[in-house]
Motif scaffolding. Structure first.
Motif, mmCIF file in Angstrom:
data_model
loop_
_atom_site.group_PDB
_atom_site.id
_atom_site.type_symbol
_atom_site.label_atom_id
_atom_site.label_comp_id
_atom_site.label_asym_id
_atom_site.label_seq_id
_atom_site.Cartn_x
_atom_site.Cartn_y
_atom_site.Cartn_z
ATOM 1 N N GLY A 1 -29.726 -22.489 26.593
ATOM 2 C CA GLY A 1 -31.074 -22.818 27.042
ATOM 3 C C GLY A 1 -31.145 -24.046 27.938
ATOM 4 O O GLY A 1 -30.186 -24.817 28.065
ATOM 5 N N ASP A 2 -32.320 -24.231 28.544
ATOM 6 C CA ASP A 2 -32.530 -25.439 29.345
ATOM 7 C C ASP A 2 -33.326 -26.475 28.546
ATOM 8 O O ASP A 2 -33.628 -27.550 29.038
ATOM 9 C CB ASP A 2 -33.192 -25.125 30.691
ATOM 10 C CG ASP A 2 -34.527 -24.427 30.532
ATOM 11 O OD1 ASP A 2 -34.980 -24.253 29.380
ATOM 12 O OD2 ASP A 2 -35.111 -24.042 31.560
ATOM 13 N N ASP A 3 -33.684 -26.135 27.324
ATOM 14 C CA ASP A 3 -34.216 -27.145 26.408
ATOM 15 C C ASP A 3 -33.372 -27.051 25.154
ATOM 16 O O ASP A 3 -33.416 -26.055 24.434
ATOM 17 C CB ASP A 3 -35.700 -26.887 26.076
ATOM 18 C CG ASP A 3 -36.252 -27.976 25.150
ATOM 19 O OD1 ASP A 3 -35.841 -29.139 25.316
ATOM 20 O OD2 ASP A 3 -37.075 -27.657 24.270
ATOM 21 N N LEU A 4 -32.588 -28.063 24.951
ATOM 22 C CA LEU A 4 -31.545 -28.034 23.922
ATOM 23 C C LEU A 4 -31.457 -29.435 23.331
ATOM 24 O O LEU A 4 -31.673 -30.417 24.046
ATOM 25 C CB LEU A 4 -30.230 -27.726 24.654
ATOM 26 C CG LEU A 4 -29.137 -26.899 24.008
ATOM 27 C CD1 LEU A 4 -29.659 -25.559 23.530
ATOM 28 C CD2 LEU A 4 -28.006 -26.676 25.015
ATOM 29 N N TYR A 5 -31.115 -29.525 22.066
ATOM 30 C CA TYR A 5 -30.914 -30.856 21.487
ATOM 31 C C TYR A 5 -29.938 -31.643 22.393
ATOM 32 O O TYR A 5 -28.927 -31.103 22.850
ATOM 33 C CB TYR A 5 -30.389 -30.734 20.052
ATOM 34 C CG TYR A 5 -29.784 -32.032 19.590
ATOM 35 C CD1 TYR A 5 -30.527 -33.211 19.649
ATOM 36 C CD2 TYR A 5 -28.469 -32.107 19.158
ATOM 37 C CE1 TYR A 5 -29.977 -34.421 19.287
ATOM 38 C CE2 TYR A 5 -27.904 -33.309 18.784
ATOM 39 C CZ TYR A 5 -28.654 -34.471 18.854
ATOM 40 O OH TYR A 5 -28.099 -35.674 18.522
ATOM 41 N N GLY A 6 -30.240 -32.925 22.617
ATOM 42 C CA GLY A 6 -29.460 -33.746 23.548
ATOM 43 C C GLY A 6 -27.963 -33.775 23.232
ATOM 44 O O GLY A 6 -27.125 -33.740 24.138
ATOM 45 N N GLY A 7 -27.604 -33.831 21.964
ATOM 46 C CA GLY A 7 -26.190 -33.885 21.596
ATOM 47 C C GLY A 7 -25.471 -32.583 21.927
ATOM 48 O O GLY A 7 -24.297 -32.589 22.329
ATOM 49 N N SER A 8 -26.159 -31.465 21.780
ATOM 50 C CA SER A 8 -25.560 -30.160 22.114
ATOM 51 C C SER A 8 -25.349 -30.084 23.621
ATOM 52 O O SER A 8 -24.307 -29.625 24.104
ATOM 53 C CB SER A 8 -26.466 -29.008 21.655
ATOM 54 O OG SER A 8 -26.777 -29.167 20.290
ATOM 55 N N PRO B 1 -37.210 -22.903 17.072
ATOM 56 C CA PRO B 1 -37.882 -23.494 18.218
ATOM 57 C C PRO B 1 -36.960 -24.552 18.827
ATOM 58 O O PRO B 1 -36.185 -25.181 18.106
ATOM 59 C CB PRO B 1 -39.115 -24.151 17.622
ATOM 60 C CG PRO B 1 -39.295 -23.556 16.262
ATOM 61 C CD PRO B 1 -37.938 -23.150 15.800
ATOM 62 N N THR B 2 -37.099 -24.760 20.131
ATOM 63 C CA THR B 2 -36.224 -25.735 20.762
ATOM 64 C C THR B 2 -36.672 -27.153 20.387
ATOM 65 O O THR B 2 -37.837 -27.390 20.081
ATOM 66 C CB THR B 2 -36.246 -25.581 22.291
ATOM 67 O OG1 THR B 2 -37.578 -25.784 22.759
ATOM 68 C CG2 THR B 2 -35.746 -24.207 22.701
ATOM 69 N N ASP C 1 -28.543 -22.087 16.679
ATOM 70 C CA ASP C 1 -28.765 -23.363 16.000
ATOM 71 C C ASP C 1 -30.081 -23.235 15.224
ATOM 72 O O ASP C 1 -31.157 -23.164 15.805
ATOM 73 C CB ASP C 1 -28.852 -24.476 17.056
ATOM 74 C CG ASP C 1 -29.053 -25.856 16.441
ATOM 75 O OD1 ASP C 1 -29.565 -25.937 15.305
ATOM 76 O OD2 ASP C 1 -28.716 -26.852 17.101
ATOM 77 N N ASN C 2 -29.981 -23.216 13.901
ATOM 78 C CA ASN C 2 -31.160 -22.977 13.059
ATOM 79 C C ASN C 2 -31.695 -24.270 12.435
ATOM 80 O O ASN C 2 -32.426 -24.230 11.449
ATOM 81 C CB ASN C 2 -30.766 -21.981 11.949
ATOM 82 C CG ASN C 2 -31.959 -21.260 11.342
ATOM 83 O OD1 ASN C 2 -32.940 -20.982 12.024
ATOM 84 N ND2 ASN C 2 -31.888 -20.956 10.052
ATOM 85 N N THR C 3 -31.320 -25.399 13.022
ATOM 86 C CA THR C 3 -31.692 -26.694 12.433
ATOM 87 C C THR C 3 -33.200 -26.867 12.300
ATOM 88 O O THR C 3 -33.684 -27.417 11.316
ATOM 89 C CB THR C 3 -31.131 -27.844 13.299
ATOM 90 O OG1 THR C 3 -29.739 -27.632 13.514
ATOM 91 C CG2 THR C 3 -31.332 -29.189 12.638
ATOM 92 N N MET C 4 -33.952 -26.390 13.287
ATOM 93 C CA MET C 4 -35.401 -26.624 13.282
ATOM 94 C C MET C 4 -36.123 -25.753 12.250
ATOM 95 O O MET C 4 -37.298 -25.970 11.970
ATOM 96 C CB MET C 4 -35.970 -26.352 14.675
ATOM 97 C CG MET C 4 -35.533 -27.362 15.717
ATOM 98 S SD MET C 4 -36.503 -28.867 15.653
ATOM 99 C CE MET C 4 -37.923 -28.392 16.641
ATOM 100 N N MET C 5 -35.453 -24.755 11.705
ATOM 101 C CA MET C 5 -36.097 -23.840 10.765
ATOM 102 C C MET C 5 -35.540 -23.933 9.350
ATOM 103 O O MET C 5 -36.278 -23.857 8.378
ATOM 104 C CB MET C 5 -35.937 -22.394 11.262
ATOM 105 C CG MET C 5 -36.758 -22.069 12.496
ATOM 106 S SD MET C 5 -38.472 -21.641 12.083
ATOM 107 C CE MET C 5 -39.324 -23.198 12.176
ATOM 108 N N SER C 6 -34.225 -24.003 9.215
ATOM 109 C CA SER C 6 -33.526 -23.915 7.931
ATOM 110 C C SER C 6 -33.512 -22.455 7.468
ATOM 111 O O SER C 6 -34.349 -21.656 7.910
ATOM 112 C CB SER C 6 -34.162 -24.799 6.844
ATOM 113 O OG SER C 6 -35.166 -24.077 6.147
#
Ligand SMILES: Cc1ncc(COP(=O)(O)O)c(C=O)c1O
Ligand SMILES: N[C@@H](CCSC[C@H](N)C(=O)O)C(=O)O
Length: 442
Positions: A139-146, A188-189, A217-222
């Motif tokens: 994606g073009d909106d991604l956690y900064g570390g990724s 969600p991003t 990456d399912n971090t935002m949902m769990s």
């Protein structure tokens, strides 16, 4: 402790791998290895509703401890010179870690889960499957570390990375090809709360290249709110630092998949590099997971109230629990809740900064998914590793404020925000109350 956990035991058992193990031991390329650490059986699957499964555990140690202890031992005595112990060395496997991995596999509806030292370590392990020349679509909106890790791989690892708007599956299809080895999605991003159609993109990726790995990456949902494996993903990973642990007292990462041979390939770099989660952190994460449902219920209901409060005062709020979210329907067709992260714009970077600094209950901090509420400016904090030029190209609002909602009393949280908004001059006071004062608001 049952021997049947994932991760683990002894490389020198002396037994042939075929006599004992249901899946082969392989390296990153899938080449056979000598008898290796491997779980002896996948978990039995989920039988109860999630609130129960989060708490209910099977198996313990030889004393039937309710809380499987922290096996704080680097090495394990063997029964003979040829080895023979269930575990030999904690880098390769540890009973506390195994217990957690089996529990997570169950709640993630996966055949195998692996736990590592952080969410970024999880992504690092996954990207070890790539080879120079491979293409990654993300994606073009991604956690900064990724974003930072992918940039490193593209500049130093010979990997070609395509960043596209993953909210538009047709944009993904445009860059998919037989060379696409991996599709990496976030939904969600973080932090723009854009929603990605996992099933549609997974199907397109597998059509373009049947061996392409779709990783989410399912971090935002769990696992409580979303199960990407059920939507066609091959691998799901997340930062256990967030909702799974929930108290900001542990760094952890989780990887899960259904293909057992793939699980072995993912295990290889963990054992090789030593990024498996430590016994103490495994124990902390196990403790946190048990309260995930009660925490998330409270966090979500607080987040919904706060999103509505901000929206009702004219701010442009990004939260998938709001009907105004452009992908409200899509999100709710995939997920069982909106989570507890939202962002909003004020139209002025200085005002945003003043709001962040005026809040009292909301701590100025990166991270999310924790019991206490946080406030941050992503462009200066969590996403500062994306350079300003790239942020501008991707329409990343510099004035964006991200709120990560905790379990506090929601009226206290709203009062705190209201006071911060007034103090920062973000709202116009009227006889009826106040409304957002700047252009960036809705
Ligand atoms: C969406 C997302 N994925 C991955 C990570 C990485 O997790 P960790 O900080 O545990 O390395 C983070 C935050 O750091 C995140 O926000
Ligand atoms: N300094 C850290 C920033 C971590 S951000 C943590 C979390 N994912 C969030 O979105 O808040 C770094 O450079 O990685």
């Amino acid at each position: 402790m049952s021997a049947s956990g994932s991760g683990a035991p002894n490389n020198n058992s002396g037994e042939s791998s075929s006599s004992k193990k249901p899946f082969p031991s392989v390296d990153l390329q899938g080449n056979d290895l000598p008898p290796s650490p491997a779980p002896s059986s996948p978990h039995a699957g989920r039988r109860y509703n999630m609130a129960t499964e989060l708490v209910y555990t099977e198996g313990s140690d030889q004393y039937n401890a309710s809380s499987v202890p922290i096996y704080q031992s680097a090495t394990f005595k063997q029964t003979s010179g040829a080895g023979g112990g269930e575990y030999d060395y904690t880098r390769s496997g540890n009973p506390t870690r195994t217990h957690l991995e089996r529990h997570l596999a169950k709640i993630m509806s996966a055949q195998r889960a692996l736990v590592v030292s952080s969410g970024m370590a999880a992504l690092d392990v996954i990207t070890r499957l790539l080879r120079p020349g491979d293409e990654v679509v993300t994606g073009d909106d991604l956690y900064g570390g990724s974003h930072r890790l992918l940039k490193f791989l593209s500049t130093s690892g010979g990997i070609i990375v395509h960043h596209v708007d993953t909210t538009r599956p047709e944009k993904v299809v445009e860059v998919l090809s037989k060379k696409t080895a991996m599709v990496l999605l976030e939904t969600p991003t973080n932090p723009l709360i854009k929603i990605v159609d996992i099933a549609k993109i997974a199907a397109a990726a597998h059509e373009a290249n049947p061996s392409c790995l779709v990783c989410v990456d399912n971090t935002m949902m769990s696992p409580l709110l979303l199960n990407p494996l059920e939507l066609g993903a091959d691998v799901v990973y997340e930062s256990g630092t967030k909702y799974l642990s929930g108290h900001h007292d542990v760094m952890a990462g989780v990887i899960a998949c259904n293909d057992l041979a793939l699980g072995e390939r993912l295990y290889f770099p963990i054992n090789t590099s030593g990024c498996g989660l430590s016994p103490f952190d495994s124990w902390l994460l196990m403790r946190g997971v048990k309260t995930l449902k009660v925490r998330m219920d409270q966090q979500q209901s607080n987040a919904q109230r706060i999103a509505e409060f901000l929206e009702s005062h004219g701010f442009k709020v990004r939260y998938p629990g709001l009907r105004s979210h452009p992908q409200y329907e899509l999100h709710n067709s995939m997920a069982r809740g909106a989570g507890a992260v939202l962002s909003f714009e004020t139209g002025d970077v200085n005002i945003s900064e003043r709001i962040v600094e005026s809040a009292k209950i909301f701590a100025i901090s990166v991270s999310f998914g924790c019991v206490n509420s946080l406030i941050s400016m992503p462009c200066r904090m969590s996403h500062a590793s994306i350079d300003a030029k790239t942020r501008a190209e991707r329409d990343f609002p510099e004035d964006l404020i991200r709120l990560c909602i905790g379990i506090e009393d929601v009226d206290d949280l709203i009062d705190d925000l209201r006071r911060a908004l007034v103090q920062a001059g973000a709202v116009n006071m009227t006889l009826d109350g106040f409304s957002a004062s700047n252009a960036g608001s809705a």
